[in-house]
Design a protein around this motif. Structure first.
Motif, PDB file in Angstrom:
ATOM      1  N   GLY A  35       0.813  -1.206   0.000  1.00  0.00           N
ATOM      2  CA  GLY A  35       0.000   0.000   0.000  1.00  0.00           C
ATOM      3  C   GLY A  35       0.845   1.253   0.000  1.00  0.00           C
ATOM      4  O   GLY A  35       2.002   1.244   0.430  1.00  0.00           O
ATOM      5  N   TRP A  36       0.265   2.305  -0.507  1.00  0.00           N
ATOM      6  CA  TRP A  36       0.842   3.656  -0.429  1.00  0.00           C
ATOM      7  C   TRP A  36      -0.125   4.540   0.350  1.00  0.00           C
ATOM      8  O   TRP A  36      -1.336   4.538   0.082  1.00  0.00           O
ATOM      9  N   PHE A  37       0.434   5.282   1.282  1.00  0.00           N
ATOM     10  CA  PHE A  37      -0.328   6.218   2.091  1.00  0.00           C
ATOM     11  C   PHE A  37       0.402   7.548   2.102  1.00  0.00           C
ATOM     12  O   PHE A  37       1.575   7.629   1.730  1.00  0.00           O
ATOM     13  N   ARG A  38      -0.289   8.583   2.557  1.00  0.00           N
ATOM     14  CA  ARG A  38       0.369   9.875   2.711  1.00  0.00           C
ATOM     15  C   ARG A  38      -0.188  10.590   3.936  1.00  0.00           C
ATOM     16  O   ARG A  38      -1.321  10.340   4.359  1.00  0.00           O
ATOM     17  N   GLN A  39       0.647  11.483   4.443  1.00  0.00           N
ATOM     18  CA  GLN A  39       0.234  12.266   5.613  1.00  0.00           C
ATOM     19  C   GLN A  39       0.745  13.682   5.459  1.00  0.00           C
ATOM     20  O   GLN A  39       1.958  13.913   5.382  1.00  0.00           O
ATOM     21  N   ALA A  40      -0.191  14.608   5.403  1.00  0.00           N
ATOM     22  CA  ALA A  40       0.146  16.025   5.330  1.00  0.00           C
ATOM     23  C   ALA A  40       0.196  16.587   6.738  1.00  0.00           C
ATOM     24  O   ALA A  40      -0.412  16.032   7.661  1.00  0.00           O
ATOM     25  N   PRO A  41       0.894  17.702   6.950  1.00  0.00           N
ATOM     26  CA  PRO A  41       0.995  18.288   8.294  1.00  0.00           C
ATOM     27  C   PRO A  41      -0.381  18.574   8.877  1.00  0.00           C
ATOM     28  O   PRO A  41      -1.240  19.157   8.221  1.00  0.00           O
ATOM     29  N   GLY A  42      -0.595  18.121  10.111  1.00  0.00           N
ATOM     30  CA  GLY A  42      -1.845  18.381  10.790  1.00  0.00           C
ATOM     31  C   GLY A  42      -2.999  17.512  10.356  1.00  0.00           C
ATOM     32  O   GLY A  42      -4.128  17.696  10.818  1.00  0.00           O
ATOM     33  N   ALA A  96       3.688   0.471   2.628  1.00  0.00           N
ATOM     34  CA  ALA A  96       3.372  -0.460   3.704  1.00  0.00           C
ATOM     35  C   ALA A  96       3.131  -1.848   3.125  1.00  0.00           C
ATOM     36  O   ALA A  96       2.750  -1.986   1.962  1.00  0.00           O
ATOM     37  N   VAL A  97       3.334  -2.827   3.968  1.00  0.00           N
ATOM     38  CA  VAL A  97       3.193  -4.237   3.591  1.00  0.00           C
ATOM     39  C   VAL A  97       2.085  -4.886   4.404  1.00  0.00           C
ATOM     40  O   VAL A  97       2.030  -4.736   5.630  1.00  0.00           O
ATOM     41  N   GLU A  98       1.233  -5.626   3.704  1.00  0.00           N
ATOM     42  CA  GLU A  98       0.277  -6.507   4.372  1.00  0.00           C
ATOM     43  C   GLU A  98       0.664  -7.921   3.961  1.00  0.00           C
ATOM     44  O   GLU A  98       0.523  -8.300   2.803  1.00  0.00           O
ATOM     45  N   GLU A  99       1.171  -8.694   4.891  1.00  0.00           N
ATOM     46  CA  GLU A  99       1.862  -9.953   4.577  1.00  0.00           C
ATOM     47  C   GLU A  99       0.958 -11.075   4.096  1.00  0.00           C
ATOM     48  O   GLU A  99       1.398 -11.973   3.372  1.00  0.00           O
ATOM     49  N   SER A 100      -0.302 -11.063   4.496  1.00  0.00           N
ATOM     50  CA  SER A 100      -1.131 -12.227   4.190  1.00  0.00           C
ATOM     51  C   SER A 100      -1.781 -12.154   2.816  1.00  0.00           C
ATOM     52  O   SER A 100      -2.446 -13.101   2.398  1.00  0.00           O
ATOM     53  N   GLY A 101      -1.583 -11.027   2.123  1.00  0.00           N
ATOM     54  CA  GLY A 101      -2.189 -10.892   0.807  1.00  0.00           C
ATOM     55  C   GLY A 101      -3.640 -10.462   0.839  1.00  0.00           C
ATOM     56  O   GLY A 101      -4.362 -10.577  -0.160  1.00  0.00           O
TER      57      GLY A 101
END
Length: 123
Positions: A35-42, A96-101
């Motif tokens: 997965g790809w995630f993002r976080q902006a300030p606040g 991020a990794v989710e191991e179980s698929g």
């Protein structure tokens, strides 16, 4: 234990492009959901994209048609191609990794996270 190393962030003008990479350790990479995630300030961390072990993808509405996730299982690497970037895309981007698929995992179901890479889009 899976280690993730992101790269490819930087400063780009509105309308520009960047490609993020995420290199993973782990013998069973081919079975992971990434997965790809993002976080902006606040702001809270938000979902951007996910790619299954077979290459199936899903995207947040805010990036659909502009971002493309892909993976190279031989290189244990996933990519996020980001085109037509906007100032509101400015954030720290995490893989991020989710191991179980599992498909489609929620944020809390991911098992390992990278350190993040900064993407800044200037107006």
């Amino acid at each position: 234990q899976v280690q993730l190393v992101e790269s490819g962030g930087g400063l780009v003008q509105t309308g520009g492009s960047l490609r993020l990479s995420c290199a993973a350790s782990g013998r069973t990479f081919n079975s992971y959901t990434m997965g790809w995630f993002r976080q902006a300030p606040g702001k809270e961390r938000e979902f951007v994209a996910a790619i299954s072990w077979s290459g199936r993808t899903t995207y947040a509405d805010s990036v659909k048609g502009r971002f493309t996730a892909s993976r190279d299982n031989a290189k244990f690497t996933v990519y996020l191609q980001m085109n037509s970037l906007k100032p509101e895309d400015t954030a720290v981007y995490y893989c991020a990794v989710e191991e179980s698929g599992l498909w489609i995992p929620g944020l809390k179901q991911y098992d390992y996270w990278g350190q993040g890479t900064q993407v800044t889009v200037s107006s």
